[in-house]
Design an enzyme around this catalytic site. Sequence first.
Site, PDB file in Angstrom:
ATOM      1  N   ILE A   1      32.229  62.649  35.334  1.00 51.31           N
ATOM      2  CA  ILE A   1      30.802  62.462  35.026  1.00 51.31           C
ATOM      3  C   ILE A   1      30.628  61.285  34.059  1.00 51.31           C
ATOM      4  O   ILE A   1      29.696  60.486  34.185  1.00 51.31           O
ATOM      5  CB  ILE A   1      30.194  63.758  34.434  1.00 51.31           C
ATOM      6  CG1 ILE A   1      30.431  64.936  35.399  1.00 51.31           C
ATOM      7  CG2 ILE A   1      28.703  63.590  34.178  1.00 51.31           C
ATOM      8  CD1 ILE A   1      30.080  66.308  34.815  1.00 51.31           C
TER       9      ILE A   1
ATOM     10  N   ASN B   1      40.978  72.248  21.679  1.00 47.19           N
ATOM     11  CA  ASN B   1      40.538  70.946  22.183  1.00 47.19           C
ATOM     12  C   ASN B   1      39.006  70.830  22.153  1.00 47.19           C
ATOM     13  O   ASN B   1      38.458  69.860  21.630  1.00 47.19           O
ATOM     14  CB  ASN B   1      41.046  70.748  23.616  1.00 47.19           C
ATOM     15  CG  ASN B   1      40.843  69.324  24.112  1.00 47.19           C
ATOM     16  OD1 ASN B   1      41.573  68.408  23.746  1.00 47.19           O
ATOM     17  ND2 ASN B   1      39.820  69.123  24.921  1.00 47.19           N
TER      18      ASN B   1
ATOM     19  N   SER C   1      26.815  73.654  30.243  1.00 47.81           N
ATOM     20  CA  SER C   1      27.018  74.091  31.621  1.00 47.81           C
ATOM     21  C   SER C   1      26.170  75.314  31.931  1.00 47.81           C
ATOM     22  O   SER C   1      25.900  76.139  31.036  1.00 47.81           O
ATOM     23  CB  SER C   1      28.504  74.443  31.792  1.00 47.81           C
ATOM     24  OG  SER C   1      28.692  75.166  32.979  1.00 47.81           O
TER      25      SER C   1
ATOM     26  N   TYR D   1      36.756  78.842  28.839  1.00 45.82           N
ATOM     27  CA  TYR D   1      36.047  77.566  29.019  1.00 45.82           C
ATOM     28  C   TYR D   1      34.552  77.761  28.788  1.00 45.82           C
ATOM     29  O   TYR D   1      33.913  77.029  28.019  1.00 45.82           O
ATOM     30  CB  TYR D   1      36.293  77.002  30.429  1.00 45.82           C
ATOM     31  CG  TYR D   1      35.307  75.919  30.792  1.00 45.82           C
ATOM     32  CD1 TYR D   1      35.383  74.656  30.206  1.00 45.82           C
ATOM     33  CD2 TYR D   1      34.263  76.162  31.701  1.00 45.82           C
ATOM     34  CE1 TYR D   1      34.447  73.670  30.506  1.00 45.82           C
ATOM     35  CE2 TYR D   1      33.336  75.182  32.007  1.00 45.82           C
ATOM     36  CZ  TYR D   1      33.426  73.944  31.408  1.00 45.82           C
ATOM     37  OH  TYR D   1      32.492  72.972  31.694  1.00 45.82           O
TER      38      TYR D   1
ATOM     39  N   LYS E   1      31.692  76.303  25.714  1.00 43.23           N
ATOM     40  CA  LYS E   1      30.379  75.657  25.898  1.00 43.23           C
ATOM     41  C   LYS E   1      29.301  76.446  25.154  1.00 43.23           C
ATOM     42  O   LYS E   1      28.456  75.875  24.468  1.00 43.23           O
ATOM     43  CB  LYS E   1      30.035  75.580  27.389  1.00 43.23           C
ATOM     44  CG  LYS E   1      30.943  74.654  28.187  1.00 43.23           C
ATOM     45  CD  LYS E   1      30.744  73.215  27.764  1.00 43.23           C
ATOM     46  CE  LYS E   1      31.748  72.277  28.370  1.00 43.23           C
ATOM     47  NZ  LYS E   1      31.798  70.963  27.749  1.00 43.23           N
TER      48      LYS E   1
HETATM   49  P1  NAD Z   1      36.711  65.243  33.403  1.00 47.70           P
HETATM   50  O1  NAD Z   1      37.912  66.039  33.084  1.00 47.70           O
HETATM   51  O2  NAD Z   1      36.735  64.360  34.586  1.00 47.70           O
HETATM   52  O3  NAD Z   1      36.275  64.379  32.119  1.00 47.70           O
HETATM   53  C1  NAD Z   1      36.519  64.812  30.799  1.00 47.70           C
HETATM   54  C2  NAD Z   1      37.241  63.675  30.085  1.00 47.70           C
HETATM   55  O4  NAD Z   1      37.504  64.073  28.741  1.00 47.70           O
HETATM   56  C3  NAD Z   1      38.595  63.345  30.724  1.00 47.70           C
HETATM   57  O5  NAD Z   1      38.638  61.959  30.996  1.00 47.70           O
HETATM   58  C4  NAD Z   1      39.628  63.752  29.662  1.00 47.70           C
HETATM   59  O6  NAD Z   1      40.761  62.898  29.673  1.00 47.70           O
HETATM   60  C5  NAD Z   1      38.801  63.624  28.390  1.00 47.70           C
HETATM   61  N1  NAD Z   1      39.256  64.477  27.276  1.00 47.70           N
HETATM   62  C6  NAD Z   1      39.569  65.806  27.303  1.00 47.70           C
HETATM   63  N2  NAD Z   1      39.925  66.214  26.087  1.00 47.70           N
HETATM   64  C7  NAD Z   1      39.861  65.129  25.257  1.00 47.70           C
HETATM   65  C8  NAD Z   1      40.128  64.923  23.882  1.00 47.70           C
HETATM   66  N3  NAD Z   1      40.579  65.901  23.105  1.00 47.70           N
HETATM   67  N4  NAD Z   1      39.931  63.687  23.372  1.00 47.70           N
HETATM   68  C9  NAD Z   1      39.486  62.664  24.159  1.00 47.70           C
HETATM   69  N5  NAD Z   1      39.246  62.806  25.468  1.00 47.70           N
HETATM   70  C10 NAD Z   1      39.413  64.031  26.010  1.00 47.70           C
HETATM   71  O7  NAD Z   1      35.475  66.270  33.507  1.00 47.70           O
HETATM   72  P2  NAD Z   1      33.985  66.037  33.991  1.00 47.70           P
HETATM   73  O8  NAD Z   1      33.784  66.812  35.232  1.00 47.70           O
HETATM   74  O9  NAD Z   1      33.647  64.587  33.954  1.00 47.70           O
HETATM   75  O10 NAD Z   1      33.199  66.805  32.841  1.00 47.70           O
HETATM   76  C11 NAD Z   1      32.658  66.138  31.708  1.00 47.70           C
HETATM   77  C12 NAD Z   1      32.059  67.167  30.774  1.00 47.70           C
HETATM   78  O11 NAD Z   1      31.056  67.911  31.484  1.00 47.70           O
HETATM   79  C13 NAD Z   1      33.066  68.198  30.269  1.00 47.70           C
HETATM   80  O12 NAD Z   1      32.750  68.522  28.938  1.00 47.70           O
HETATM   81  C14 NAD Z   1      32.824  69.386  31.171  1.00 47.70           C
HETATM   82  O13 NAD Z   1      33.183  70.590  30.568  1.00 47.70           O
HETATM   83  C15 NAD Z   1      31.317  69.294  31.384  1.00 47.70           C
HETATM   84  N6  NAD Z   1      30.865  69.964  32.618  1.00 47.70           N
HETATM   85  C16 NAD Z   1      31.443  69.640  33.810  1.00 47.70           C
HETATM   86  C17 NAD Z   1      31.030  70.286  34.978  1.00 47.70           C
HETATM   87  C18 NAD Z   1      31.682  69.972  36.295  1.00 47.70           C
HETATM   88  O14 NAD Z   1      31.535  70.779  37.221  1.00 47.70           O
HETATM   89  N7  NAD Z   1      32.368  68.862  36.473  1.00 47.70           N
HETATM   90  C19 NAD Z   1      30.012  71.249  34.906  1.00 47.70           C
HETATM   91  C20 NAD Z   1      29.435  71.545  33.665  1.00 47.70           C
HETATM   92  C21 NAD Z   1      29.867  70.883  32.514  1.00 47.70           C
END
Ligand code: NAD
Length: 338
Positions: free
Chosen positions: A12, A99, A124, A149, A153
């Site tokens: 995202i 984390n 979420s 997880y 959130k």
């Molecule tokens: P993603 O895993 O592709 O992106 C998350 C990024 O955060 C990754 O690039 C990862 O390397 C980085 N990261 C993780 N821990 C870290 C840390 N300690 N320090 C620095 N970087 C760190 O996930 P996404 O799908 O792009 O999701 C982005 C956000 O949206 C997340 O917080 C996720 O929980 C939330 N979200 C995602 C969804 C979904 O379905 N994809 C739905 C609801 C919420």
Amino acid sequence: MKILVTGGAGYIGSHTVVELQNEGYDVVVIDNLSNSCEKSIERVEKITGKKVPFYKCDILDREKLSEIMDKENFDACIHFAGLKAVGESVQKPWEYYENNIAGTLTLVDVMRKHNVKNIIFSSSATIYGDPAFIPITEECPKGVCTNPYGWTKSMLEQVLTDIQKADPEWNVILLRYFNPIGAHKSGTIGENPNGIPNNLMPYITQTAVGKRDHLTIFGNDYDTHDGTGVRDYIHVVDLARGHVKALAKIKEKAGLKIYNLGTGTGYSVLDIVKNFEEATGVKVPYEIGPRRPGDIATCYASAKKAYDELGWKAEYGIKEMCADSWNWQKNNPNGYED
Ligand code: NAD
Ligand code: UDP
């Protein structure tokens, strides 16, 4: 405005960086690359024709965060960084709380010490638990999460709410995402799950491309129109644009705001398979399996508040979401490794 995007190399985040740069924002990405790689950033640069300043940095690394914030003068942070695999969070709760929660506490502390008090947080729909009513409005009570997880959130929403309450200089926007799918039209950035996908759309595209034998549909005995689970799928580019709209609220100094980012329409698993096949001409073999523990029957948003207050609504329909997911997968069968 200069925006710090944490987790900007991820699914995202990378799409949001494209939309931010297209709208003329200065963007700096930090990411520890635990679930992504720098190639996504390079591809974003190709799409926008602009450089994306990038720091490999963990949000738990207070010193490095401080150095970056000393150097860059941020106006706001869009905070995507976090671990997001539901099943893994059940196996490794400590790692998820450390984390996501300790990471966010560290980030927010360094931000306030640098007088950066504007944050947009990736929340979420999972915080609604088994929702009290459908469509889910922002007034729907938060529910019981079924995994660590989800709790990270839910807890972080509370943490940020309390911080804003104690210090009204903070502007906090909690964005509750429904089910992001799809990819940028270029087919050069997209979702790149590690190992076997947990989520429906990457499982479908990997089945369609021949990496998986068949899709298992988790239950067909739910109380829905065809018995399979219903969700609110939203194109990731629409979702990304929601963040750009949310920045306007930050500029208005709106205090604490909460928005659902969904389309307001629910599709079942079988609807998605059918739409995918129609949009791409590719068959998705499937079998019906047992329900997945923790799953709920139906989850879709009321998207009215985001429309009324942000002037944002999702533009892409389900066929385009399927076609764009497929375009990314078939051009990049091994994700960013190609
Ligand atoms: P993603 O895993 O592709 O992106 C998350 C990024 O955060 C990754 O690039 C990862 O390397 C980085 N990261 C993780 N821990 C870290 C840390 N300690 N320090 C620095 N970087 C760190 O996930 P996404 O799908 O792009 O999701 C982005 C956000 O949206 C997340 O917080 C996720 O929980 C939330 N979200 C995602 C969804 C979904 O379905 N994809 C739905 C609801 C919420
Ligand atoms: N699903 C499925 N098979 C899979 C993955 C998911 O049938 O391999 C179903 C799941 O039960 C749910 C829907 O697809 O009804 C969306 O699941 P996903 O994990 O993508 O999102 P979430 O459960 O977080 O809404």
